[in-house]
Design an enzyme around this catalytic site. Sequence first.
Site, PDB file in Angstrom:
ATOM      1  N   ASP A  82      -7.713  17.403   0.400  1.00 53.38           N
ATOM      2  CA  ASP A  82      -8.349  16.296   1.135  1.00 53.38           C
ATOM      3  C   ASP A  82      -9.707  15.897   0.563  1.00 53.38           C
ATOM      4  O   ASP A  82     -10.322  14.941   1.024  1.00 53.38           O
ATOM      5  CB  ASP A  82      -8.587  16.695   2.610  1.00 53.38           C
ATOM      6  CG  ASP A  82      -7.289  16.910   3.366  1.00 53.38           C
ATOM      7  OD1 ASP A  82      -6.259  16.363   2.934  1.00 53.38           O
ATOM      8  OD2 ASP A  82      -7.307  17.638   4.378  1.00 53.38           O
ATOM      9  N   ARG A 128       4.127  11.520  -1.061  1.00 52.12           N
ATOM     10  CA  ARG A 128       5.403  12.003  -0.511  1.00 52.12           C
ATOM     11  C   ARG A 128       6.384  10.858  -0.333  1.00 52.12           C
ATOM     12  O   ARG A 128       7.572  10.984  -0.623  1.00 52.12           O
ATOM     13  CB  ARG A 128       5.159  12.708   0.828  1.00 52.12           C
ATOM     14  CG  ARG A 128       4.421  14.030   0.679  1.00 52.12           C
ATOM     15  CD  ARG A 128       3.989  14.606   2.029  1.00 52.12           C
ATOM     16  NE  ARG A 128       3.328  15.901   1.854  1.00 52.12           N
ATOM     17  CZ  ARG A 128       2.442  16.388   2.710  1.00 52.12           C
ATOM     18  NH1 ARG A 128       2.109  15.688   3.781  1.00 52.12           N
ATOM     19  NH2 ARG A 128       1.889  17.558   2.498  1.00 52.12           N
TER      20      ARG A 128
END
Length: 308
Positions: A82, A128
């Site tokens: 992150d 993803r």
Amino acid sequence: MSEKTIRIGTRDSELALWQAHTVQKQLNDLGYKTEIIAVKSQGDIILDKPLYELGITGIFTKTLDIAMINGQVDIAVHSMKDVPTALPIGIVQAAVLERANILDILVHKGNTDFLETDATIATGSLRRQAQWWNKYPNHKVVDLRGNVNTRMQKLNENDWSGAVFAAAGLERINLKPENYINLDWMIPAPAQGAMVVVAMAEDEFSLDALSQLNHIETEICTYIERQFLKTLEGGCTAPIGAIATYNEKEDTINFKGVLLSIDGKQKLEIEKNVDISEWKKLGFNAAQEILNNGGTQLMAEIKKQLKK
């Protein structure tokens, strides 16, 4: 040892607190005094907008960066994936902890027939989404945000076939269900499964304490992956995956990197095996190869699409 108490800044989600407590225990075991201070992040508050639309890479780290710069906390613990590749001025990477599970997993509801037919899969990650569409072009992918607990709850409340999670996050807080599939074909986010601790550049006391928690092998591998990301992206969000692994027997590093178009139709991949002595430039060189083989045009396309 000085009496200074190291104040550990963290987000207040269950996973973030788990990470902060892990660092706290390791520091306490070395004889340091610590205190945990939880701070709410904008990323947790604004749940209805995709993260890449909020115009900040590092939305989850920003609140803690400000708390550190303001002197409210001394160090901050993050999921390394992150953290933006460029840290704010005055803040430095102080320790990378030994990496956990790197895999993405698909959490489903007990029946996986949908993999062969139609399905709706939930994920808030462009990486993803693009890799899923590359493998399953007929599936529908829907946006999913919030912390791990929120996302699990949303999966249960909706009629989606499944949702993609990082295995490490679910394992850390014992949320990994029985019904999941290891997505070993999906290249993880750079630094997935690793935790990083940051501190102020001039805070020698905290830097010295944290240096004792650093795991050198994880530090090198995540450095390579993040260098690959930084070289490709130049500060924009794109579907990029990278994983570096150290082979102790041969003293080599294996690197796999991928850049995809947002719809998953285009996929540029690279794999390299190099001697450990070449690690410093590995991520950069791999990214340059991708850029020279169509990546420059693809990144320009992605930037255009995300601006819309």
